[in-house]
Design an enzyme around this catalytic site. Structure first.
Site, PDB file in Angstrom:
ATOM      1  N   GLN A   1       0.843  -1.210   0.000  1.00 40.62           N
ATOM      2  CA  GLN A   1       0.000   0.000   0.000  1.00 40.62           C
ATOM      3  C   GLN A   1       0.874   1.255   0.000  1.00 40.62           C
ATOM      4  O   GLN A   1       0.553   2.241  -0.682  1.00 40.62           O
ATOM      5  CB  GLN A   1      -0.977  -0.015   1.188  1.00 40.62           C
ATOM      6  CG  GLN A   1      -2.067  -1.089   0.993  1.00 40.62           C
ATOM      7  CD  GLN A   1      -3.123  -1.102   2.086  1.00 40.62           C
ATOM      8  OE1 GLN A   1      -3.079  -0.304   3.026  1.00 40.62           O
ATOM      9  NE2 GLN A   1      -4.072  -2.015   1.980  1.00 40.62           N
TER      10      GLN A   1
ATOM     11  N   ASP B   1      -6.872   7.550  21.854  1.00 37.19           N
ATOM     12  CA  ASP B   1      -6.307   7.516  23.210  1.00 37.19           C
ATOM     13  C   ASP B   1      -6.404   8.899  23.846  1.00 37.19           C
ATOM     14  O   ASP B   1      -6.753   9.045  25.022  1.00 37.19           O
ATOM     15  CB  ASP B   1      -4.841   7.059  23.148  1.00 37.19           C
ATOM     16  CG  ASP B   1      -4.703   5.764  22.368  1.00 37.19           C
ATOM     17  OD1 ASP B   1      -5.275   4.756  22.802  1.00 37.19           O
ATOM     18  OD2 ASP B   1      -4.053   5.767  21.303  1.00 37.19           O
TER      19      ASP B   1
ATOM     20  N   ARG C   1      -9.969   9.602  24.776  1.00 38.52           N
ATOM     21  CA  ARG C   1     -10.317   8.793  25.953  1.00 38.52           C
ATOM     22  C   ARG C   1      -9.766   9.437  27.223  1.00 38.52           C
ATOM     23  O   ARG C   1     -10.439   9.469  28.260  1.00 38.52           O
ATOM     24  CB  ARG C   1      -9.723   7.386  25.803  1.00 38.52           C
ATOM     25  CG  ARG C   1     -10.449   6.494  24.803  1.00 38.52           C
ATOM     26  CD  ARG C   1      -9.610   5.266  24.479  1.00 38.52           C
ATOM     27  NE  ARG C   1     -10.377   4.288  23.707  1.00 38.52           N
ATOM     28  CZ  ARG C   1      -9.828   3.245  23.092  1.00 38.52           C
ATOM     29  NH1 ARG C   1      -8.508   3.039  23.154  1.00 38.52           N
ATOM     30  NH2 ARG C   1     -10.580   2.392  22.432  1.00 38.52           N
TER      31      ARG C   1
ATOM     32  N   HIS D   1       0.718   3.524  20.211  1.00 38.24           N
ATOM     33  CA  HIS D   1      -0.697   3.197  20.435  1.00 38.24           C
ATOM     34  C   HIS D   1      -0.750   1.748  20.909  1.00 38.24           C
ATOM     35  O   HIS D   1      -0.979   0.822  20.142  1.00 38.24           O
ATOM     36  CB  HIS D   1      -1.522   3.373  19.161  1.00 38.24           C
ATOM     37  CG  HIS D   1      -2.890   2.765  19.283  1.00 38.24           C
ATOM     38  ND1 HIS D   1      -3.846   3.269  20.121  1.00 38.24           N
ATOM     39  CD2 HIS D   1      -3.436   1.664  18.720  1.00 38.24           C
ATOM     40  CE1 HIS D   1      -4.929   2.503  20.062  1.00 38.24           C
ATOM     41  NE2 HIS D   1      -4.705   1.526  19.213  1.00 38.24           N
TER      42      HIS D   1
HETATM   43  P1  NAX Z   1     -12.691  -5.127  10.962  1.00 33.96           P
HETATM   44  O1  NAX Z   1     -12.100  -6.486  11.051  1.00 33.96           O
HETATM   45  O2  NAX Z   1     -14.122  -4.912  11.241  1.00 33.96           O
HETATM   46  O3  NAX Z   1     -12.402  -4.542   9.502  1.00 33.96           O
HETATM   47  C1  NAX Z   1     -11.167  -4.616   8.889  1.00 33.96           C
HETATM   48  C2  NAX Z   1     -11.412  -4.654   7.398  1.00 33.96           C
HETATM   49  O4  NAX Z   1     -10.142  -4.574   6.741  1.00 33.96           O
HETATM   50  C3  NAX Z   1     -12.078  -5.941   6.916  1.00 33.96           C
HETATM   51  O5  NAX Z   1     -13.240  -5.605   6.167  1.00 33.96           O
HETATM   52  C4  NAX Z   1     -11.023  -6.591   6.046  1.00 33.96           C
HETATM   53  O6  NAX Z   1     -11.573  -7.280   4.932  1.00 33.96           O
HETATM   54  C5  NAX Z   1     -10.217  -5.384   5.603  1.00 33.96           C
HETATM   55  N1  NAX Z   1      -8.863  -5.680   5.148  1.00 33.96           N
HETATM   56  C6  NAX Z   1      -8.006  -6.613   5.609  1.00 33.96           C
HETATM   57  N2  NAX Z   1      -6.886  -6.607   4.884  1.00 33.96           N
HETATM   58  C7  NAX Z   1      -7.028  -5.668   3.950  1.00 33.96           C
HETATM   59  C8  NAX Z   1      -6.204  -5.210   2.886  1.00 33.96           C
HETATM   60  N3  NAX Z   1      -5.014  -5.753   2.654  1.00 33.96           N
HETATM   61  N4  NAX Z   1      -6.663  -4.202   2.121  1.00 33.96           N
HETATM   62  C9  NAX Z   1      -7.878  -3.664   2.338  1.00 33.96           C
HETATM   63  N5  NAX Z   1      -8.705  -4.065   3.309  1.00 33.96           N
HETATM   64  C10 NAX Z   1      -8.282  -5.057   4.104  1.00 33.96           C
HETATM   65  O7  NAX Z   1     -11.772  -4.206  11.902  1.00 33.96           O
HETATM   66  P2  NAX Z   1     -12.093  -2.764  12.508  1.00 33.96           P
HETATM   67  O8  NAX Z   1     -12.797  -2.927  13.778  1.00 33.96           O
HETATM   68  O9  NAX Z   1     -12.705  -1.921  11.453  1.00 33.96           O
HETATM   69  O10 NAX Z   1     -10.614  -2.272  12.864  1.00 33.96           O
HETATM   70  C11 NAX Z   1      -9.675  -1.991  11.855  1.00 33.96           C
HETATM   71  C12 NAX Z   1      -8.297  -1.781  12.452  1.00 33.96           C
HETATM   72  O11 NAX Z   1      -8.282  -0.665  13.340  1.00 33.96           O
HETATM   73  C13 NAX Z   1      -7.783  -2.962  13.270  1.00 33.96           C
HETATM   74  O12 NAX Z   1      -6.428  -3.196  12.923  1.00 33.96           O
HETATM   75  C14 NAX Z   1      -7.850  -2.449  14.691  1.00 33.96           C
HETATM   76  O13 NAX Z   1      -6.922  -3.083  15.535  1.00 33.96           O
HETATM   77  C15 NAX Z   1      -7.537  -0.987  14.498  1.00 33.96           C
HETATM   78  N6  NAX Z   1      -7.892  -0.068  15.575  1.00 33.96           N
HETATM   79  C16 NAX Z   1      -7.047   0.968  15.830  1.00 33.96           C
HETATM   80  C17 NAX Z   1      -7.319   1.927  16.773  1.00 33.96           C
HETATM   81  C18 NAX Z   1      -6.384   3.061  17.016  1.00 33.96           C
HETATM   82  O14 NAX Z   1      -6.654   3.825  17.932  1.00 33.96           O
HETATM   83  N7  NAX Z   1      -5.287   3.266  16.282  1.00 33.96           N
HETATM   84  C19 NAX Z   1      -8.535   1.836  17.605  1.00 33.96           C
HETATM   85  C20 NAX Z   1      -9.599   1.000  17.003  1.00 33.96           C
HETATM   86  C21 NAX Z   1      -9.132  -0.253  16.317  1.00 33.96           C
HETATM   87  O15 NAX Z   1      -8.925  -1.243  17.284  1.00 33.96           O
END
Ligand code: NAX
Length: 327
Positions: free
Chosen positions: A112, A159, A162, A187
């Site tokens: 990416q 964060d 929060r 994070h």
């Molecule tokens: P979900 O599992 O609901 O959605 C993730 C989506 O990404 C899925 O639809 C999947 O098909 C897609 N995906 C996977 N690999 C991909 C790729 N190579 N190209 C394009 N799309 C791809 O997760 P969600 O709850 O939406 O969370 C997404 C991410 O945010 C996770 O890694 C999570 O850990 C992270 N977070 C980060 C936070 C932060 O403060 N920085 C807080 C919230 C969240 O936990």
């Protein structure tokens, strides 16, 4: 009304994507005068679900939304993009070691980053939300040598928000009274929410709470809030994460208010003894579309230890991805 801005969201069919896309399309990411074009990037199995979300976006008839493209090809997704929100990532599954997690995410964020390097608009700004966010941002940045390094950032705004909310509850003051709070470092559970420079009603926040609360309740509550949300909701933070992504990009583009700062993970220039080059959270202001690290804060011994611990974790993650040949 200005010319349309292209915004790419990866992981668009996920739960954060679902909370995020409607707010972008309604104008909350860039402001009420900026039309947007959306590009949704998903893995092939999730393209259909992303198409469903796009149908709902159509059904909102948002005046600012000028089009939606859905693709499973990164080169198409980032062509001409101005704002890239990298949300999709490989989650840690049971029994997965950190090395495996970093390697799996390297397989997402390096390509990416390269696609952004080769196809994005010259003014592209990148926010990585997908975890491990700071190191995923570093991997993408390393794959994009033609894009200024400072355009790669990771999200610690959730964060930050929060921490503001916890302090507001503790002191029974509106969130608008709280200024200059900082999240330092990664994070992750090692992050350091700093109340020694934060102000409430113009006075130092740390002096308005007792030390035991600050050290034994406030810091762990903020650091473990993600786990508490999962425990209560049965799913990880989504709307609040989307909200934080909106806040991060809005402030980056439009500037932070005078007399305050926020938190964002940006490439370190060595300020505050933070290893140069890692993407670490700092107190930041935004001016003319650029983040700047707030300078000149005195760091007491307690804060020094906390910042160093989180920075060391980021340095270890950088070593690990170097070992995998990703940097
Ligand atoms: P979900 O599992 O609901 O959605 C993730 C989506 O990404 C899925 O639809 C999947 O098909 C897609 N995906 C996977 N690999 C991909 C790729 N190579 N190209 C394009 N799309 C791809 O997760 P969600 O709850 O939406 O969370 C997404 C991410 O945010 C996770 O890694 C999570 O850990 C992270 N977070 C980060 C936070 C932060 O403060 N920085 C807080 C919230 C969240 O936990």
């Amino acid at each position: 009304t200005s010319s349309p801005v292209t915004v790419t969201v990866t992981g668009a069919a996920g739960q954060i994507g679902y909370a995020l896309l409607f707010r972008i399309a309604s104008g909350q990411l860039l402001g009420p005068d900026t039309p947007v074009r959306l590009r949704l990037l998903e893995i092939p199995q999730a393209v259909k679900a992303a198409e469903g979300t796009a149908m709902e976006l159509d059904d909102c008839a948002f005046p600012l939304l000028q089009g939606i493209d859905i693709t499973d090809d990164a080169n198409t997704a980032f062509a001409g993009t101005n704002v890239a929100l990298l949300v999709g990532a490989r989650p840690r599954t049971k029994g997965m070691e950190r090395g495996d997690l970093l390697e799996a995410n390297g397989g997402i964020f390096a390509p990416q980053g390269k696609a952004i390097n080769d196809h994005a608009a010259d003014d592209v700004r990148v926010l990585v939300v997908g975890n491990p966010a700071n190191t995923n941002a570093l991997i993408a940045q390393a794959a994009a040598p033609d894009v200024p390094a400072e355009r790669f950032t990771a999200m610690t705004r959730l964060d930050h928000n929060r921490a503001v909310a916890q302090l507001s509850k503790k002191l029974s003051v509106p969130v608008t009274e709280i200024k200059k709070l900082t999240i330092w470092g990664n994070h992750s559970a090692t992050q350091y929410p700093d109340l020694y420079h934060a102000e409430v009603g113009g006075k130092v926040a740390a002096e308005q709470v007792d030390d035991a609360w600050l050290r034994d309740e406030f810091i762990p509550t903020v650091a473990k809030r993600g786990a508490a949300i999962i425990e209560a909701r049965g799913a990880s933070s989504a709307a609040s994460a989307a909200n934080a992504a909106i806040d991060h990009v809005y402030d980056w583009v439009n500037g932070t208010p005078e007399g305050d700062w926020t938190s964002a993970a940006i490439p370190s220039d060595g300020s505050y003894g933070v290893a140069e080059g890692i993407i670490s959270s700092f107190p930041v202001t935004s001016k003319n579309g650029k983040w700047e690290i707030v300078q000149g804060l005195e760091i007491d011994e307690f804060s020094r230890g906390k910042i160093d611990a989180s920075v060391n974790e980021l340095v270890e993650e950088r070593e690990a991805v170097k070992g995998l040949g990703l940097l």
